[in-house]
Scaffold this motif. Sequence first.
Motif, mmCIF file in Angstrom:
data_model
loop_
_atom_site.group_PDB
_atom_site.id
_atom_site.type_symbol
_atom_site.label_atom_id
_atom_site.label_comp_id
_atom_site.label_asym_id
_atom_site.label_seq_id
_atom_site.Cartn_x
_atom_site.Cartn_y
_atom_site.Cartn_z
ATOM 1 N N ASP A 4 53.818 -32.089 -2.255
ATOM 2 C CA ASP A 4 53.601 -32.736 -0.960
ATOM 3 C C ASP A 4 53.042 -31.749 0.064
ATOM 4 O O ASP A 4 52.071 -32.048 0.770
ATOM 5 N N CYS B 227 58.346 -32.308 -6.103
ATOM 6 C CA CYS B 227 57.523 -33.251 -5.322
ATOM 7 C C CYS B 227 57.298 -32.729 -3.915
ATOM 8 O O CYS B 227 56.223 -32.927 -3.338
ATOM 9 N N GLY C 158 59.250 -38.089 -4.583
ATOM 10 C CA GLY C 158 60.382 -37.247 -4.200
ATOM 11 C C GLY C 158 61.536 -38.053 -3.639
ATOM 12 O O GLY C 158 62.706 -37.815 -3.970
ATOM 13 N N SER D 159 53.341 -38.240 -3.598
ATOM 14 C CA SER D 159 54.376 -37.249 -3.909
ATOM 15 C C SER D 159 55.608 -37.428 -3.025
ATOM 16 O O SER D 159 56.734 -37.180 -3.467
#
Length: 150
Positions: A121, A117, A91, A87
């Motif tokens: 995360d 994201c 991102g 992630s």
Amino acid sequence: MKKSFIVLLISVLLCGNIFAQESSGNEIAFPQIIVRSENLFSFSQFEFLDGTKIKNNKELNVLLKGVPENSKFLRKANFWKTMTFVSTAAGLGCLGATAFVDSDCAVESLCLGAVGCLVVDLFSCFMSVSYKNIALDNYNLYALQLERKR
């Protein structure tokens, strides 16, 4: 008779040297309690109760794998750690892609994707730490010889 006695004596000495096991200072004879280090700026987050630092995450994983019930929790922790990296990469990819897009709508969409994201995360990082802490609790319960989570 003397020759057989000397051969027997030499073989006993050789067998004694072969089967002798020298203990180094790095080996742990019995499980010790692991606590979180109180020094926030330390690279080693965990230490034993007597103050001995655990050098890195690999050494901690080796210790935690010593408890049979921890294999499930360590697998889950590693999965969520991998999801954290995935992630983060997605991102950063969204943020990097904004430099190559001319449309304002596309830039807003990519920034929104980067925020999404970031949320994934944070969640996956929390889950990874949570499963690692469960494994750590199981290790400490194992050291105290108490019942562990399954």
